[in-house]
Design a protein around this motif. Structure first.
Motif, mmCIF file in Angstrom:
data_model
loop_
_atom_site.group_PDB
_atom_site.id
_atom_site.type_symbol
_atom_site.label_atom_id
_atom_site.label_comp_id
_atom_site.label_asym_id
_atom_site.label_seq_id
_atom_site.Cartn_x
_atom_site.Cartn_y
_atom_site.Cartn_z
ATOM 1 N N ASP A 100 62.282 14.229 8.540
ATOM 2 C CA ASP A 100 63.011 14.798 9.679
ATOM 3 C C ASP A 100 64.501 14.935 9.379
ATOM 4 O O ASP A 100 65.121 15.967 9.674
ATOM 5 C CB ASP A 100 62.821 13.927 10.926
ATOM 6 C CG ASP A 100 61.423 14.035 11.522
ATOM 7 O OD1 ASP A 100 60.690 14.972 11.142
ATOM 8 O OD2 ASP A 100 61.075 13.183 12.352
ATOM 9 N N LEU A 101 65.080 13.895 8.790
ATOM 10 C CA LEU A 101 66.509 13.918 8.478
ATOM 11 C C LEU A 101 66.842 14.980 7.435
ATOM 12 O O LEU A 101 67.824 15.714 7.563
ATOM 13 C CB LEU A 101 66.959 12.541 7.981
ATOM 14 C CG LEU A 101 66.963 11.413 9.012
ATOM 15 C CD1 LEU A 101 67.158 10.074 8.321
ATOM 16 C CD2 LEU A 101 68.055 11.638 10.061
ATOM 17 N N LYS A 106 70.339 5.318 3.512
ATOM 18 C CA LYS A 106 69.590 4.104 3.174
ATOM 19 C C LYS A 106 68.432 4.392 2.215
ATOM 20 O O LYS A 106 67.891 3.457 1.607
ATOM 21 C CB LYS A 106 69.071 3.426 4.439
ATOM 22 C CG LYS A 106 67.956 4.171 5.148
ATOM 23 C CD LYS A 106 67.616 3.523 6.493
ATOM 24 C CE LYS A 106 66.539 4.314 7.223
ATOM 25 N NZ LYS A 106 66.303 3.795 8.588
ATOM 26 N N TYR A 107 68.061 5.676 2.067
ATOM 27 C CA TYR A 107 66.972 6.028 1.169
ATOM 28 C C TYR A 107 67.436 6.225 -0.284
ATOM 29 O O TYR A 107 66.628 6.529 -1.144
ATOM 30 C CB TYR A 107 66.271 7.293 1.664
ATOM 31 C CG TYR A 107 65.516 7.079 2.960
ATOM 32 C CD1 TYR A 107 64.230 6.545 2.949
ATOM 33 C CD2 TYR A 107 66.100 7.373 4.187
ATOM 34 C CE1 TYR A 107 63.534 6.329 4.134
ATOM 35 C CE2 TYR A 107 65.419 7.166 5.375
ATOM 36 C CZ TYR A 107 64.139 6.640 5.348
ATOM 37 O OH TYR A 107 63.456 6.417 6.520
ATOM 38 N N PHE A 151 66.186 7.002 -5.638
ATOM 39 C CA PHE A 151 65.622 6.532 -4.382
ATOM 40 C C PHE A 151 65.631 5.004 -4.305
ATOM 41 O O PHE A 151 65.501 4.307 -5.311
ATOM 42 C CB PHE A 151 64.169 6.984 -4.243
ATOM 43 C CG PHE A 151 64.002 8.440 -3.939
ATOM 44 C CD1 PHE A 151 64.552 8.996 -2.795
ATOM 45 C CD2 PHE A 151 63.274 9.246 -4.787
ATOM 46 C CE1 PHE A 151 64.380 10.331 -2.516
ATOM 47 C CE2 PHE A 151 63.089 10.584 -4.515
ATOM 48 C CZ PHE A 151 63.646 11.137 -3.374
ATOM 49 N N THR A 152 65.804 4.526 -3.074
ATOM 50 C CA THR A 152 65.446 3.145 -2.742
ATOM 51 C C THR A 152 64.277 3.238 -1.767
ATOM 52 O O THR A 152 63.946 4.323 -1.291
ATOM 53 C CB THR A 152 66.610 2.404 -2.075
ATOM 54 O OG1 THR A 152 67.008 3.124 -0.888
ATOM 55 C CG2 THR A 152 67.792 2.276 -3.010
ATOM 56 N N TYR A 153 63.651 2.149 -1.492
ATOM 57 C CA TYR A 153 62.476 2.180 -0.623
ATOM 58 C C TYR A 153 62.660 1.143 0.495
ATOM 59 O O TYR A 153 62.055 0.066 0.469
ATOM 60 C CB TYR A 153 61.213 1.928 -1.448
ATOM 61 C CG TYR A 153 61.078 2.935 -2.571
ATOM 62 C CD1 TYR A 153 60.517 4.184 -2.345
ATOM 63 C CD2 TYR A 153 61.577 2.653 -3.845
ATOM 64 C CE1 TYR A 153 60.433 5.129 -3.349
ATOM 65 C CE2 TYR A 153 61.488 3.596 -4.866
ATOM 66 C CZ TYR A 153 60.919 4.829 -4.614
ATOM 67 O OH TYR A 153 60.850 5.758 -5.614
ATOM 68 N N PRO A 154 63.503 1.474 1.482
ATOM 69 C CA PRO A 154 63.835 0.502 2.529
ATOM 70 C C PRO A 154 62.624 0.148 3.394
ATOM 71 O O PRO A 154 61.826 1.021 3.757
ATOM 72 C CB PRO A 154 64.905 1.232 3.346
ATOM 73 C CG PRO A 154 64.641 2.690 3.113
ATOM 74 C CD PRO A 154 64.164 2.779 1.692
ATOM 75 N N LYS A 155 62.495 -1.120 3.724
ATOM 76 C CA LYS A 155 61.375 -1.573 4.546
ATOM 77 C C LYS A 155 61.416 -0.948 5.938
ATOM 78 O O LYS A 155 60.377 -0.702 6.560
ATOM 79 C CB LYS A 155 61.398 -3.098 4.653
ATOM 80 C CG LYS A 155 61.073 -3.820 3.352
ATOM 81 C CD LYS A 155 61.070 -5.325 3.542
ATOM 82 C CE LYS A 155 60.726 -6.048 2.236
ATOM 83 N NZ LYS A 155 60.721 -7.530 2.396
ATOM 84 N N GLU A 156 62.641 -0.699 6.426
ATOM 85 C CA GLU A 156 62.768 -0.137 7.767
ATOM 86 C C GLU A 156 62.657 1.384 7.779
ATOM 87 O O GLU A 156 62.713 2.023 8.831
ATOM 88 C CB GLU A 156 64.100 -0.555 8.392
ATOM 89 C CG GLU A 156 65.339 0.052 7.736
ATOM 90 C CD GLU A 156 65.818 -0.705 6.521
ATOM 91 O OE1 GLU A 156 66.971 -0.484 6.110
ATOM 92 O OE2 GLU A 156 65.034 -1.520 5.974
ATOM 93 N N GLY A 157 62.473 1.989 6.611
ATOM 94 C CA GLY A 157 62.368 3.438 6.527
ATOM 95 C C GLY A 157 60.938 3.920 6.717
ATOM 96 O O GLY A 157 59.972 3.176 6.532
ATOM 97 N N THR A 158 60.787 5.175 7.111
ATOM 98 C CA THR A 158 59.472 5.795 7.253
ATOM 99 C C THR A 158 59.507 7.182 6.634
ATOM 100 O O THR A 158 60.557 7.826 6.562
ATOM 101 C CB THR A 158 59.055 5.929 8.729
ATOM 102 O OG1 THR A 158 59.932 6.856 9.385
ATOM 103 C CG2 THR A 158 59.091 4.583 9.442
#
Length: 272
Positions: free
Chosen positions: A178-179, A253-254, A165-172
């Motif tokens: 949902d994805l 991106k996750y 995993f990465t932890y993108p700032k723009e991710g929720t």
């Protein structure tokens, strides 16, 4: 690489590491310990049948009678970096049960082999199969997934994929769930070659970014066919190439884009 990766996997939406019918209708979260053992390569006159017989005796007399152990499986090397490895996979309802289960095992062992000499002889025989070194990891389960209705009555192929995993700032969290649900519903759940699917997140161990998925299929040939069918189902669900790319970029991106692959084979006689 990320695009190919997302064609072949659905992210964190499912249940536990390895299969057991006990979880089929259960939305609880479980803990799964994975102990990596190794064969004693100096043992002469090794017999797989005798090893299974020896382990099944312990399974029947101890593991199956321990109510704190929800489920257990044994996996053997098929295609991994180490041909000596054996995975003992055990599922528990909560953290406290991991320690308490060991105490219960001791109680059951003494009841199963009340004679000290007989008990010592059995465990000396059992321990001869294994080298002294081992390692442990603990994973946490997520409710959902593709769960079989019952235990399998034959050895199954377990394709294990370890991503990070990465932890993108723009991710929720909502977007991620949902994805992954979209992909699971459209691809994994519709792929009849995939008999079960178990994703897990790290709970305790060397790498807190680790994300482990397990795909169960009948054979190595079916594994290749299942991955190809995932690709086809993905294209069917997102027929527009631009939409597929957009979906992959959102979900990709996750993850950091790296992964490792392992293939194991279960021992169906050694399942709780």
């Amino acid at each position: 690489m990320k695009t190919l990766k997302m064609i072949f996997l659905v992210a964190l939406f499912g249940l536990l590491l390895l299969g057991n019918k006990s979880f089929a209708q259960d939305d609880k979260s479980y803990l799964v310990t994975v102990t990596k053992l190794h064969w004693n390569m100096n043992l002469k006159n090794f017999s797989m049948d005798e090893w299974i017989k020896t382990e099944k005796e312990y399974l029947d007399k101890v593991t199956k009678k321990n109510p704190l152990i929800v489920g257990q499986e044994v996996l053997l090397h098929n295609f991994t970096a180490d041909n000596t490895e054996i995975l003992l996979v055990t599922t528990y309802a909560k953290w406290e049960d991991i320690e308490k289960a060991g105490d219960k095992d001791e109680e059951l062992i003494k009841a199963a082999w009340p004679d000290e000499k007989a008990r010592k002889a059995y465990f000396e025989k059992r321990n001869e199969y294994y080298a002294h070194n081992h390692s442990d990891e603990i994973y946490a389960t997520i409710p959902g997934g593709k769960i079989p209705k019952s235990n399998f009555d034959k050895d199954m192929i377990y394709y294990v994929r370890v991503s990070h995993f990465t932890y993108p700032k723009e991710g929720t969290d909502k977007e991620y769930k949902d994805l992954t649900k979209q992909y699971f519903d459209a691809v994994i759940n519709k792929n009849d070659l995939i008999k079960a699917y178990y994703p897990n997140r790290h709970a305790w161990g060397a790498d807190n970014t680790q994300f482990t998925e397990v795909f169960l299929v009948d054979s190595l040939a079916d594994l290749d066919a299942a991955l190809n069918k995932n690709r086809d189902l993905f294209k069917t669900a997102w027929p527009d190439e631009a939409k597929r790319k957009e979906f992959n970029e959102k979900l990709g991106k996750y993850y950091d884009g790296t992964h490792a692959d392992y293939i194991y084979k279960s021992v169906h006689e050694l399942v709780k």
